[in-house]
Scaffold this active site. Structure first.
Site, PDB file in Angstrom:
ATOM      1  N   ASN A  10       0.872  -1.182   0.000  1.00 58.35           N
ATOM      2  CA  ASN A  10       0.000   0.000   0.000  1.00 58.35           C
ATOM      3  C   ASN A  10       0.909   1.233   0.000  1.00 58.35           C
ATOM      4  O   ASN A  10       1.533   1.537   1.014  1.00 58.35           O
ATOM      5  CB  ASN A  10      -0.885  -0.049   1.254  1.00 58.35           C
ATOM      6  N   LYS A  12       0.063   4.273  -0.217  1.00 54.32           N
ATOM      7  CA  LYS A  12      -0.575   5.437   0.424  1.00 54.32           C
ATOM      8  C   LYS A  12      -0.389   6.698  -0.436  1.00 54.32           C
ATOM      9  O   LYS A  12      -0.357   6.608  -1.653  1.00 54.32           O
ATOM     10  CB  LYS A  12      -0.026   5.628   1.835  1.00 54.32           C
ATOM     11  N   HIS A  96      -9.442   0.525   4.819  1.00 56.25           N
ATOM     12  CA  HIS A  96      -8.172   0.698   5.544  1.00 56.25           C
ATOM     13  C   HIS A  96      -8.428   1.584   6.774  1.00 56.25           C
ATOM     14  O   HIS A  96      -9.254   2.501   6.717  1.00 56.25           O
ATOM     15  CB  HIS A  96      -7.137   1.343   4.620  1.00 56.25           C
ATOM     16  N   GLU A  98      -6.901   3.978   7.986  1.00 55.34           N
ATOM     17  CA  GLU A  98      -6.741   5.424   7.755  1.00 55.34           C
ATOM     18  C   GLU A  98      -7.983   6.014   7.086  1.00 55.34           C
ATOM     19  O   GLU A  98      -8.343   7.162   7.322  1.00 55.34           O
ATOM     20  CB  GLU A  98      -5.467   5.676   6.921  1.00 55.34           C
ATOM     21  N   GLU A 168      -5.265  -5.859  10.429  1.00 55.54           N
ATOM     22  CA  GLU A 168      -4.283  -4.804  10.653  1.00 55.54           C
ATOM     23  C   GLU A 168      -4.598  -4.102  11.978  1.00 55.54           C
ATOM     24  O   GLU A 168      -5.419  -3.168  12.007  1.00 55.54           O
ATOM     25  CB  GLU A 168      -4.346  -3.781   9.528  1.00 55.54           C
ATOM     26  N   GLY A 174       2.302   1.613  10.901  1.00 57.19           N
ATOM     27  CA  GLY A 174       3.225   2.755  10.790  1.00 57.19           C
ATOM     28  C   GLY A 174       3.896   3.130  12.105  1.00 57.19           C
ATOM     29  O   GLY A 174       4.517   4.181  12.206  1.00 57.19           O
ATOM     30  N   SER A 214       3.419  -2.782  10.364  1.00 60.02           N
ATOM     31  CA  SER A 214       4.873  -2.738  10.542  1.00 60.02           C
ATOM     32  C   SER A 214       5.573  -4.041  10.138  1.00 60.02           C
ATOM     33  O   SER A 214       6.494  -4.498  10.800  1.00 60.02           O
ATOM     34  CB  SER A 214       5.230  -2.361  11.981  1.00 60.02           C
TER      35      SER A 214
HETATM   36  C1  PEP Z   1      -0.772  -0.319   6.101  1.00 65.95           C
HETATM   37  O1  PEP Z   1      -0.852   0.860   5.843  1.00 65.95           O
HETATM   38  O2  PEP Z   1      -1.650  -1.090   5.681  1.00 65.95           O
HETATM   39  C2  PEP Z   1       0.354  -0.797   6.894  1.00 65.95           C
HETATM   40  C3  PEP Z   1       0.319  -2.019   7.346  1.00 65.95           C
HETATM   41  O3  PEP Z   1       1.359   0.106   7.126  1.00 65.95           O
HETATM   42  P1  PEP Z   1       2.795  -0.220   7.784  1.00 65.95           P
HETATM   43  O4  PEP Z   1       3.326  -1.469   7.126  1.00 65.95           O
HETATM   44  O5  PEP Z   1       3.620   0.978   7.499  1.00 65.95           O
HETATM   45  O6  PEP Z   1       2.548  -0.446   9.245  1.00 65.95           O
END
Ligand code: PEP
Length: 252
Positions: A10, A12, A96, A98, A168, A174, A214
């Site tokens: 992703n 973003k 997601h 976000e 997630e 992040g 992460s």
């Molecule tokens: C994500 O945005 O779906 C995600 C898992 O981000 P990160 O790997 O940076 O934690």
């Protein structure tokens, strides 16, 4: 039943068109020999047609980070499932955290987007996960129940043959905090049992459940080795092609 792992990136709101093309070109080269793992990247809408051209002959698939559920109309600023399909996307990340957190996306909106993606022959990746506060309040399972039940409301197992789920935990996105393998194993097992209860054993056994939060080259193999983990949704580390390819090659 064997499930082909999916490693999805992703991107973003990062990378201009030329930057996205450069990264996708390099990824396609580095991943050209990979046959036993599905790979997907989701750049911004703006880069979609450019990256589609680069990936056309490759084994890296294209996805979007969001879409709107209507097919067309007076919906300023939105993009339809048919439009992204026509631009070369095969996957759509839906719900997601976000989007839920910053853009007020509800389970009801998520459900409409899942349905619209399936109708447009896109593979939806439905994101679910609890916040730190919800985990501290012991609400993780009830949050996942609600997100899955409402996010897939009135769909049946026949509709959901291609659906991918991505667990997630919001507190791990992040932040550099990864859920432990024990935590991930327990949650993924729970999610599969919930799918079994709601939609039957066949879908429960075939559905891919990704972990996201992460994921980095150093922790990918221990997470991917877990029975009920069928790949990863990767944010930050997918922006760096070298790190992303190491995650894709986690078992080599
Ligand atoms: C994500 O945005 O779906 C995600 C898992 O981000 P990160 O790997 O940076 O934690």
């Amino acid at each position: 039943m064997s499930r082909t792992p999916l490693i999805a990136g992703n991107w973003k709101m990062y990378k201009t068109g030329p930057e996205a093309v450069a990264a996708a070109t390099r990824l396609a080269e580095l991943a050209s020999d990979i046959v036993n793992t599905d790979i997907m990247i989701a750049p911004t809408f703006l880069s979609l047609p450019l990256v589609s051209g680069v990936l056309a002959e490759s084994n890296v698939k294209l996805g979007v980070q969001n879409l709107f559920h209507e097919t067309e109309g007076a919906f300023t600023g939105e993009v339809s499932p048919g439009m992204v399909k026509a631009a070369g996307a095969d996957y759509a990340i839906i719900g997601h955290s976000e989007r839920r957190q910053y853009f007020g996306e509800t389970d009801d909106a998520v459900c409409k987007k899942v349905k619209a993606s399936i109708d447009a022959d896109l593979i939806p990746i439905l994101c679910i996960g609890e916040t730190e506060e919800q985990r501290a309040d012991d609400k993780t399972f009830s949050v996942l129940d609600k997100q899955i039940t409402n996010g897939l409301n009135s769909l049946c197992s026949r509709d959901l043959g291609t659906l991918v789920l991505a667990y997630e935990p919001v507190w791990a996105i992040g932040t550099g905090k990864t859920a432990t393998p024990e935590q991930v194993a327990g949650i993924h097992e729970y999610i599969r049992s919930l799918i079994n209860r709601l939609f039957g054993n066949e879908l429960a056994m075939s559905i891919r459940i990704l972990y996201g939060g992460s994921v980095k080259p150093k922790n990918a193999s221990e997470l991917m080795a877990l029975d009920d983990v069928d790949g990863a949704l990767v944010g930050g580390a997918s922006l760096d092609v070298d790190a992303f390819i190491q995650i894709i090659r986690y078992d080599r």
